[in-house]
Write a protein that holds these residues in place. Structure first.
Motif, short mmCIF file in Angstrom:
data_model
loop_
_atom_site.label_atom_id
_atom_site.label_comp_id
_atom_site.label_asym_id
_atom_site.label_seq_id
_atom_site.Cartn_x
_atom_site.Cartn_y
_atom_site.Cartn_z
N PRO A 159 64.93 -28.86 10.46
CA PRO A 159 64.20 -29.22 9.24
C PRO A 159 65.01 -29.12 7.96
N ASP A 160 66.12 -28.35 7.99
CA ASP A 160 66.95 -28.26 6.79
C ASP A 160 67.99 -29.36 6.71
N ASP A 161 68.10 -30.20 7.76
CA ASP A 161 69.10 -31.26 7.73
C ASP A 161 68.90 -32.17 6.52
N GLY A 162 69.96 -32.39 5.77
CA GLY A 162 69.88 -33.28 4.62
C GLY A 162 69.57 -32.57 3.32
N VAL A 163 69.23 -31.29 3.36
CA VAL A 163 68.94 -30.56 2.14
C VAL A 163 70.24 -30.02 1.57
N PRO A 164 70.56 -30.31 0.31
CA PRO A 164 71.84 -29.87 -0.25
C PRO A 164 71.94 -28.37 -0.44
N ARG A 165 73.15 -27.87 -0.47
CA ARG A 165 73.47 -26.48 -0.76
C ARG A 165 72.93 -25.51 0.28
N MET B 198 55.57 -27.91 9.11
CA MET B 198 55.57 -27.38 7.75
C MET B 198 55.16 -25.90 7.71
N ILE B 199 54.24 -25.52 8.58
CA ILE B 199 53.75 -24.14 8.55
C ILE B 199 54.84 -23.16 8.98
N HIS B 200 55.84 -23.69 9.72
CA HIS B 200 56.95 -22.85 10.17
C HIS B 200 58.18 -22.96 9.26
N MET B 201 58.03 -23.60 8.12
CA MET B 201 59.16 -23.74 7.20
C MET B 201 59.46 -22.44 6.47
N LYS B 202 58.53 -21.49 6.50
CA LYS B 202 58.72 -20.19 5.90
C LYS B 202 58.77 -19.13 6.98
N THR B 203 59.48 -18.04 6.71
CA THR B 203 59.54 -16.90 7.61
C THR B 203 59.12 -15.64 6.86
N CYS C 256 55.76 -17.33 8.95
CA CYS C 256 55.17 -18.64 8.72
C CYS C 256 53.97 -18.57 7.79
N LEU C 257 53.64 -19.69 7.19
CA LEU C 257 52.47 -19.78 6.31
C LEU C 257 51.20 -19.62 7.13
N THR C 258 50.11 -19.24 6.45
CA THR C 258 48.82 -19.28 7.10
C THR C 258 48.27 -20.70 6.97
N VAL C 259 47.26 -21.04 7.76
CA VAL C 259 46.66 -22.36 7.67
C VAL C 259 46.05 -22.55 6.29
N ALA C 260 45.43 -21.50 5.75
CA ALA C 260 44.83 -21.59 4.41
C ALA C 260 45.89 -21.85 3.35
N GLU C 261 47.05 -21.19 3.46
CA GLU C 261 48.12 -21.40 2.49
C GLU C 261 48.64 -22.83 2.56
N LEU C 262 48.79 -23.35 3.78
CA LEU C 262 49.27 -24.73 3.93
C LEU C 262 48.24 -25.71 3.38
N ARG C 263 46.96 -25.43 3.62
CA ARG C 263 45.89 -26.29 3.11
C ARG C 263 45.93 -26.32 1.58
N ASP C 264 46.19 -25.17 0.96
CA ASP C 264 46.27 -25.10 -0.50
C ASP C 264 47.46 -25.91 -1.02
N LEU C 265 48.60 -25.84 -0.30
CA LEU C 265 49.79 -26.60 -0.71
C LEU C 265 49.53 -28.10 -0.63
N ILE C 266 48.82 -28.52 0.41
CA ILE C 266 48.49 -29.94 0.56
C ILE C 266 47.59 -30.40 -0.59
N ALA C 267 46.59 -29.58 -0.91
CA ALA C 267 45.67 -29.92 -2.00
C ALA C 267 46.41 -29.98 -3.33
N GLU C 268 47.34 -29.05 -3.53
CA GLU C 268 48.13 -29.03 -4.77
C GLU C 268 49.00 -30.28 -4.88
N ALA C 269 49.61 -30.68 -3.76
CA ALA C 269 50.45 -31.88 -3.77
C ALA C 269 49.61 -33.13 -4.03
N GLU C 270 48.41 -33.18 -3.46
CA GLU C 270 47.52 -34.33 -3.68
C GLU C 270 47.09 -34.41 -5.13
N ARG C 271 46.79 -33.25 -5.73
CA ARG C 271 46.42 -33.24 -7.16
C ARG C 271 47.57 -33.73 -8.02
#
Length: 229
Positions: A26-32, A197-202, A204-219
């Motif tokens: 998942p980090d492929d292509g991310v600089p630095r 996406m939920i495993h992008m953090k260590t 991992c995110l909770t389902v509620a946290e991921l749901r909040d991130l999705i809502a924030e991105a949509e807003r």
């Protein structure tokens, strides 16, 4: 517990499994991204070092130089096998740029040819998972992503009917010992993207946290649209 050679190797194996499952890391292509070399492959230092702790820790609290030193102390080739670029994708872009005769040339005009397909045999250990409990979770719940509400059947027609992935809320990789009990309530149903996406953090995110991130991105997208940006 601080990382040991064994837990670092287990973290490397986890990245290898991710690469097989998702086509690339998942980090492929991310600089630095700082990486180190192990058996001719490159791995992200911070992610490996964070995952190698028991229990795993957040990579954002790790000092990169401490991680590099720790890897060297455990016998890994971290003295010269790393760079301040990115992983495979970004490395390729940088190499392309170095071949251009003029800064005005376009990257998409460069015909890239590489050698691929060599089979490499590795010995990997994996965590045993129960197909029975996964089947029960899928039978109990409608096959719709709990984070983004994607229904594969609606999206892809007959090809996707009934498809969904199961996510262990309490990560198996973070558990100590073997043969620990998992029940249906310990599983969440996610689409492939949300599962990644939920495993992008260590940890991992909770389902509620991921749901909040999705809502924030949509807003943010809505705001961008209304502002004409």
């Amino acid at each position: 517990m601080k990382p040991t050679k064994k837990t670092v190797e287990e973290a490397i194996q986890k990245v290898d499994r991710d690469r097989v499952a998702f086509g690339k890391h998942p980090d492929d292509g991310v600089p630095r991204i700082r990486t180190f070399e192990h058996q001719t492959e490159r791995y992200p230092v911070l992610e490996i070092w964070a995952e190698a702790h028991r229990p795993p820790i957040d990579e954002n609290v790790i000092d990169i130089d401490d991680a590099m030193s720790g890897l060297r102390d455990l016998g890994f080739d971290a003295s010269q096998g790393y760079h301040d670029g990115a992983l495979a994708d970004q490395i390729g872009i940088n190499l392309l740029r170095s071949t251009l005769s003029s800064p005005d040339e376009k990257l998409d005009m460069v015909d890239v040819q590489v050698l691929e397909g060599e089979r490499v045999q590795r010995e990997l250990s994996d965590i045993k998972r129960s197909k029975k409990i996964v089947a029960q979770a899928k039978a109990r719940h409608k096959p719709v992503c709990w984070a983004c509400n994607l229904d594969f059947g609606e999206k892809y027609g007959p090809l996707g009917v009934g498809y969904i992935e199961c996510h262990h809320v309490d990560q198996l990789s973070g558990r100590e010992g073997t043969n620990q009990i998992t029940s249906v309530k310990d599983l969440a149903l996610l689409c492939s993207n949300c599962h990644r996406m939920i495993h992008m953090k260590t940890p991992c995110l909770t389902v509620a946290e991921l749901r909040d991130l999705i809502a924030e991105a949509e807003r943010a997208l809505i705001m961008k649209g209304t502002s004409g940006g």
